[in-house]
Design an enzyme around this catalytic site. Sequence first.
Site, PDB file in Angstrom:
ATOM      1  N   ARG A  83      -8.589   6.534   9.118  1.00 11.18           N
ATOM      2  CA  ARG A  83      -8.178   5.410   9.353  1.00 11.18           C
ATOM      3  C   ARG A  83      -6.679   5.205   9.573  1.00 11.18           C
ATOM      4  NH1 ARG A  83      -4.698   5.669   6.752  1.00 11.18           N
ATOM      5  NH2 ARG A  83      -4.201   5.505   4.413  1.00 11.18           N
ATOM      6  N   GLU A  89       0.968  -1.796   3.246  1.00 12.70           N
ATOM      7  CA  GLU A  89       0.989  -0.492   2.620  1.00 12.70           C
ATOM      8  C   GLU A  89       1.350  -0.609   1.158  1.00 12.70           C
ATOM      9  OE1 GLU A  89      -0.291   2.232   3.895  1.00 12.70           O
ATOM     10  OE2 GLU A  89       0.867   2.019   5.659  1.00 12.70           O
ATOM     11  N   HIS A  90       0.595   0.256   0.303  1.00 17.28           N
ATOM     12  CA  HIS A  90       0.493   0.212  -0.954  1.00 17.28           C
ATOM     13  C   HIS A  90       0.452  -1.167  -1.670  1.00 17.28           C
ATOM     14  CE1 HIS A  90       1.443   4.517  -1.355  1.00 17.28           C
ATOM     15  NE2 HIS A  90       2.205   4.191  -0.355  1.00 17.28           N
ATOM     16  N   GLY A 202      -1.764  11.473   6.341  1.00 14.13           N
ATOM     17  CA  GLY A 202      -1.965   9.969   5.925  1.00 14.13           C
ATOM     18  C   GLY A 202      -3.118   9.208   6.707  1.00 14.13           C
ATOM     19  N   SER A 204      -6.280   9.604   6.162  1.00 11.87           N
ATOM     20  CA  SER A 204      -7.228   9.747   5.208  1.00 11.87           C
ATOM     21  C   SER A 204      -8.650  10.549   5.435  1.00 11.87           C
ATOM     22  CB  SER A 204      -7.824   8.146   5.300  1.00 11.87           C
ATOM     23  OG  SER A 204      -7.504   7.341   4.280  1.00 11.87           O
ATOM     24  N   ASP A 250      -9.074   2.811   2.373  1.00  9.51           N
ATOM     25  CA  ASP A 250      -9.394   3.882   3.203  1.00  9.51           C
ATOM     26  C   ASP A 250     -10.791   3.868   3.299  1.00  9.51           C
ATOM     27  OD1 ASP A 250      -6.650   4.691   2.782  1.00  9.51           O
ATOM     28  OD2 ASP A 250      -7.039   6.160   1.759  1.00  9.51           O
TER      29      ASP A 250
HETATM   30  P1  NG1 Z   1      -3.677   7.967   2.160  1.00  5.76           P
HETATM   31  O1  NG1 Z   1      -2.750   7.753   3.080  1.00  5.76           O
HETATM   32  O2  NG1 Z   1      -5.163   8.020   2.700  1.00  5.76           O
HETATM   33  O3  NG1 Z   1      -3.643   8.733   1.027  1.00  5.76           O
HETATM   34  C1  NG1 Z   1      -3.409   5.943   0.138  1.00  5.76           C
HETATM   35  C2  NG1 Z   1      -4.657   5.418  -0.722  1.00  5.76           C
HETATM   36  C3  NG1 Z   1      -4.728   4.141  -0.032  1.00  5.76           C
HETATM   37  C4  NG1 Z   1      -3.483   3.279  -0.200  1.00  5.76           C
HETATM   38  C5  NG1 Z   1      -2.555   4.032   0.640  1.00  5.76           C
HETATM   39  C6  NG1 Z   1      -1.128   3.362   0.745  1.00  5.76           C
HETATM   40  C7  NG1 Z   1      -6.244   6.863  -1.498  1.00  5.76           C
HETATM   41  C8  NG1 Z   1      -7.543   7.747  -1.432  1.00  5.76           C
HETATM   42  N1  NG1 Z   1      -5.652   6.325  -0.560  1.00  5.76           N
HETATM   43  O4  NG1 Z   1      -3.699   6.481   1.443  1.00  5.76           O
HETATM   44  O5  NG1 Z   1      -5.741   3.404  -0.891  1.00  5.76           O
HETATM   45  O6  NG1 Z   1      -3.109   2.665  -1.162  1.00  5.76           O
HETATM   46  O7  NG1 Z   1      -1.918   5.307  -0.068  1.00  5.76           O
HETATM   47  O8  NG1 Z   1      -1.061   1.970   1.520  1.00  5.76           O
HETATM   48  O9  NG1 Z   1      -5.765   7.048  -2.662  1.00  5.76           O
END
Ligand code: NG1
Length: 559
Positions: A83, A89-90, A202, A204, A250
């Site tokens: 994704r 974000e966050h 990033g 996913s 994600d």
């Molecule tokens: P990624 O970039 O896939 O590690 C993580 C979290 C999301 C979200 C984003 C920030 C996991 C698996 N994914 O994404 O849920 O919080 O950071 O927006 O922890």
Amino acid sequence: MASASIPASPSPWTTPHPSPPPTYSPPLSFPPPEDLVPTVTRLHDIYSSVDLPHQTSRWHALVARFKALYDRPMTFVARSPGRVNLIGEHIDYSWFPVLPMATVHDVLVAVCVLPQNDPVADDRIILSNVSSSKYPTRVFNTRDFQDPFFEISTTGTDVDWSAYFLAGLKGALMFSKLCAAETSPLPTMRILVDGDIPPCAGLSASSAFVCSSLLAVLAATTSSMIEKSFLVNSSVISERVLGVNSGGMDQAASVFGVRDHALLVDFRPLVSAKPVRVLDTVPPLCFVLANSLVVAANRAETGPDTYNVRVVETVLAAEILARKYNVGRLEIRDGFGGTLRGFYDRVCEQEGWTMGDRESEERAVREVVRRVQETFDRDQYSLDEVAEKLGQKTEDMVRKYMTRFPIRAKYLNLRDRSIHVIEESFRVKCFSSLLASSTVHLRTLSGSESRPYFDALGALMNASQASCANFFECSCPEVDELTQIARRYGAAGSRMTGTGWGGCTVSLVRADKVADVINGLKKEYYAVRYPGLSASQLEEAVFAIRPGNGTALAKIEDV
Ligand code: NG1
């Protein structure tokens, strides 16, 4: 003639009422087909015509490799995409809606379930990966599992590639016990994995792998009728075995993905995704992805200083704000603590604000940010100071909030993290309203007339990037640089996507500017910082990207 002004479409938002925490029970009645993970029979049901030629040869190679490796044809493929988060974000772990899209890149888990009477049926799961040639520096040893519970050791910093499969396997076994009165014994399975999501960028890749593994095992052991929301929730929980305190965005994007659509993912009262079409403007609206090639290492290693700390900061901020403003106990997310969305909603309720339009939302955001600033008058507080604000002993606070997932932090920044979360949630609302308006208002607009629309979307992305960098401190110099170059070469907006601290940027670009932006990034970023990259490495690092379809079970007769 259509007006060129930015359409003031009403926000699709309605403030949700507090409701009980999510449960992961299987459906009691027959769910409508659109709520189920689809079973597809043609590659065309997964990929668009643009991607079909490349994907067809990839799948051909997978089928041939599977047969050569296991001397059996594969029975099905569980397919989950990565994704790209467009904005928001966050904020998923604060329960605010986010706006990601699924990618065309995906993880394929090809499976053959051997019947008991097969001469080689041996109750073992053999797991191989075709990716060794694509990522020569990574090790993808074949693994052989006999007792999945006994052999799972997935925590720690040294995470083998197979840990993601095991996380899905463990989750599937746990959850299939909920689904079936009698759980069937684990069948003999031969599995071959093929992923083309760039790792640690990033996008996913890890969630897509856990999700497709979980689906594969569920489909092999229980049923292929699996509810999308069930798959999302069980994948989130399964990934925890890897020490990841995930927000859920994600997995939701991967499961609910719809070609050519972004997804307005909400987490309350239950996880859901509303597809928002993105490509109907003139000139078309495109997204360019650029990998900074700064690898934020694996979460188990960096989480205690980064992601896990942010989760705790936002939870503690919510709890302290709720206490100070006497809004009552917040609904607990995930058995952990209250959320900033919980606080925000309570403030709106207390004030009697009816939400739904941009002005009301803006007023609410301003008021909640004011309360945040009133409560936290500086950026850093020691753990003792935070505990005092919370009305707890430091050791009690640490035990309750800082032990479930490892944390390394002496100071916490509750003010700036909260401001980011609240304001970012408002940007998501504005961005998705604008996107939703595009199909109605913009088809007939000429290039110059659509410019304010692109600029408005781009400005929201740029503001998001500034907030990620300054308030949430999850960007890095390379990512900042990529966003600046993209804007200089014509992107309407550019921001980091995903966890950050490295990884990728996503830029919003009019179709007629895509080549300029990609060339600009190659010239000013990659040629300077990574002069040794081959042409194919460059193609993998920076490219235009379209929203793709979500998770599916593929039973393709004729690849
Ligand atoms: P990624 O970039 O896939 O590690 C993580 C979290 C999301 C979200 C984003 C920030 C996991 C698996 N994914 O994404 O849920 O919080 O950071 O927006 O922890």
